[in-house]
Design an enzyme around this catalytic site. Structure first.
Site, mmCIF file in Angstrom:
data_model
loop_
_atom_site.group_PDB
_atom_site.id
_atom_site.type_symbol
_atom_site.label_atom_id
_atom_site.label_comp_id
_atom_site.label_asym_id
_atom_site.label_seq_id
_atom_site.Cartn_x
_atom_site.Cartn_y
_atom_site.Cartn_z
ATOM 1 C CD GLN A 528 -2.875 -0.782 2.234
ATOM 2 O OE1 GLN A 528 -3.138 0.282 2.948
ATOM 3 N NE2 GLN A 528 -3.731 -1.782 2.652
ATOM 4 C CB CYS A 529 3.547 2.509 2.353
ATOM 5 S SG CYS A 529 2.345 2.452 3.681
ATOM 6 C CB THR A 530 5.475 4.558 -2.541
ATOM 7 O OG1 THR A 530 4.222 5.228 -2.249
ATOM 8 C CG2 THR A 530 5.770 4.303 -3.949
#
Ligand SMILES: [Zn+2]
Length: 666
Positions: A528-530
């Site tokens: 979900q997070c880069t």
């Protein structure tokens, strides 16, 4: 007879004009030029400055001063050196002697002598706002001057005062237009009539010299020595030297008035038959030479406010590129770009910093997020404080911080949720979604370039659609774990002309055959997070700002064609203009790609544009709630059913299979 040296008054405008000329006109040319110098009598007793240099010193012609005090104009030599060493090397003493010799040679000729000669040598350290200069005015020294009569002018003139004033008014009107040679004129003694110099050459008898001294008190300016040197070396008046009559004007005269106060002016009769120019060891002795040769230093910093200093310094740094490296750099075009950054995270922060480095003054951020504890270490506009108490809004803080870095920047931040396909909008959310849509539309329409810097595919969709609709330059920058992708979107269909732009280039979505959907569904935390290597965003933002500035220099801007052959890419003075850049940290390489626009693109095709323009609200809401509709509108669905087998893979330009550009050939 007592003499005093010139006390120069150099206006701050002179220094700022010099800086401007150096940066924009002279650049590395430090050849000799000339300056227009004014001398005038100061009306205030306590102010004795008599030699003025201001913004007009760099002009070729006199800017007529129609209401101020009467001024005498002269031209002096001027040299602005590139280095302090060459500035210091100039031999001013030798210059003074050479000037004296030339003056004496000219005095024997039948022309009006130039009594005012001088030289200004300058070294301008523009980075520090420091100016070093020497202003040398060669003045002779004369010995054995016998003063026969000295009285106030009003006493001398008596009932001729009115006649004299009329003449003086005419003289001033005449002299105000001339450069040099104007410090004295000649009057006929019997009627005080002004005599032109060539008339005087024919008959040198019975004249009074009218001399404009620039000093308002009892002493005379050292310049008077040059006048005396002219009289005693000019052979044709040798027989009159025992009685030279001079009216010395020492009052500030205004141009428009016929009534002059002449209370300080004097009348002199001198016996110069024994007078001589003083020489020592074969050299002419110069008046106040030590004073003139003394180096002066001006620190302009103390005259400027800090914000102006920052502005000047930032501009200077960029302008310096123009001197040697990039003479073709179009700074004005770069600096006037209005840039919209969608996303104020690692890319947005760093890209903004790169853009202000190029002198761009208008940057707007859009970001819905707040600053979290992990952000400040990677996102270069934030600090710990910003992440506390729930975190402040990114867009707002980014704009605020840019202003702290460079107060001249016009930056704004909008905490705005970008409507995204696949992110379902409930009845209750419709109003807010539409508000965001219209705000985003307004922002895109009022900027020149849009950068898509968010971390999901679907958040780039609406800004891509809007950039196309409003005819704006658009760039996409995306990060993977150790690779980045930069695309300059093809020119908007609103501006596209195949005859000029050739093949239209792809946008971020042109390579897709599906609509963007909710990419956050079914993802683990690390997905979900880069999660990227920390240096990556800095590289990507650096490449994208440089690509942007290069592209601005291409006359076709985002309509500049590209090619799959690097050799055939269009060039500006800054280099080539690729379409895609993909950088990879695993091998530290940046590869260039090219792709054609897809006529069924879910973001930039004509069908999408038409649907948006036909009914923006329903188009938007439908796209958000049922992203598949984009495939239908754009015609992909139909195309896919018809040509199922004809999906071709087009090899990228250096054969990297991983990053090939997919297109449907129809
Ligand atoms: Zn497209």
């Amino acid at each position: 007879m007592q003499f005093i040296p010139f006390s120069p008054l150099i206006d701050i405008g002179f220094w700022s004009q010099l800086s401007k000329n150096k940066i924009e006109i002279y650049k590395l040319d430090d050849g000799e030029r000339s300056l227009l110098v004014k001398t005038k009598i100061n009306p205030y007793q306590e102010k004795t400055s008599q030699l003025y240099l201001d913004i007009y010193a760099f002009q070729d012609e006199i800017t007529l001063n129609k209401s101020g005090p009467f001024e005498v104009y002269s031209r002096i030599q001027f040299q602005n050196y590139n280095t302090i060493e060459t500035y210091q090397e100039f031999d001013h003493l030798n210059y003074v002697q050479q000037t004296f010799k030339k003056m004496i040679e000219s005095f024997s000729k039948d022309e009006k002598p130039n009594l005012f000669q001088g030289r200004m040598s300058i070294f301008a350290d523009l980075k520090k706002y420091l100016f070093y200069y020497k202003l040398v005015v060669p003045q002779f020294q004369i010995e054995n001057i016998q003063n026969i009569i000295q009285k106030s002018l009003t006493d001398y003139l008596g009932d001729q005062m009115q006649l004299f004033q009329q003449q003086l008014s005419l003289i001033i009107q005449q002299q105000q237009k001339e450069i040099s040679n104007t410090s004295f004129v000649i009057l006929r003694k019997e009627n005080l009539q002004y005599v032109q110099f060539d008339e005087y050459q024919k008959n040198k008898q019975d004249v009074i010299f009218l001399y404009f001294d620039s000093y308002n008190q009892a002493q005379l300016n050292g310049q008077f020595n040059n006048f005396l040197a002219y009289l005693i070396t000019n052979n044709s008046i040798k027989d009159q030297l025992n009685n030279i009559k001079i009216i010395v004007i020492k009052d500030a005269l205004t141009i428009n008035k016929n009534q002059f106060s002449l209370k300080n002016s004097i009348y002199l009769e001198l016996n110069l038959s024994e007078s001589k120019i003083i020489e020592q060891n074969g050299q002419y002795k110069a008046f106040n030479i030590e004073g003139y040769l003394q180096e002066k230093k001006i620190d302009l910093k103390s005259f400027m406010d800090e914000q102006s200093l920052a502005r000047e310094a930032v501009d200077l740094n960029i302008k310096l590129m123009k001197w040697r490296l990039l003479p073709e750099l179009d700074l004005e075009k770069v600096q006037t770009q209005k840039v919209l950054l969608i996303g104020a995270g690692t890319l947005g922060c760093q890209l903004a910093r790169n853009l202000i480095g190029w002198g761009i003054r208008k940057i707007t951020f859009v970001d819905y997020g707040k600053i979290s504890y992990s952000n400040p270490v990677r996102q270069s506009l934030y600090d710990f404080e910003d992440s506390t108490k729930g975190g402040r809004p990114k867009a707002e803080v980014a704009a605020e911080k840019l202003k702290k870095i460079f107060p001249d920047i016009e930056s704004e931040g909008y905490q705005l949720q970008i409507p995204m396909p696949g992110h379902f909008v409930t009845e209750l959310q419709v109003q807010q979604t539409l508000e965001s849509f219209y705000k985003l539309s307004e922002l895109v329409s009022t900027h020149d370039a849009v950068f898509l810097l968010t971390d999901s595919r679907e958040s780039r969709w609406l800004p891509t659609v809007l950039s196309n609709a409003y005819g704006k330059m658009c760039f996409s920058v995306a990060l993977g774990f150790d690779s980045f992708l930069i695309i300059r979107h093809g020119i908007s269909l609103k501006k596209y002309n195949p005859e000029i732009h050739g093949e239209r280039l792809a946008c971020y979505f042109c390579n897709d055959i599906s609509s963007p959907g909710n990419s956050m569904k079914d993802r683990t935390l690390d997905q979900q997070c880069t999660v990227t290597r920390p240096g990556l965003s800095f590289l990507a933002s650096a490449y994208s700002s440089e690509l942007f500035v290069s592209l601005i220099h291409s006359p076709l801007l985002d309509g500049t064609p590209a090619s799959d052959n690097t050799e055939q890419l269009q060039q500006t003075d800054l280099g080539i203009l690729p379409h895609f850049l993909r950088g990879q940290l695993s091998d530290f390489e940046v590869r260039l790609f090219y792709g054609r626009a897809f006529k069924h693109c879910v973001a930039c095709s004509q069908q999408i544009l038409d649907a948006l323009e036909k009914n923006p609200q329903s188009f938007l809401l439908e796209a958000l709630n049922r992203p598949d509709v984009l495939q239908d509108i754009s015609g992909i669905t139909e195309e896919l059913t018809q040509n199922k087998q004809e999906i071709h893979e087009i090899q990228d330009i250096d054969g990297d299979d991983e990053c090939s550009v997919l297109q449907i050939i129809s």
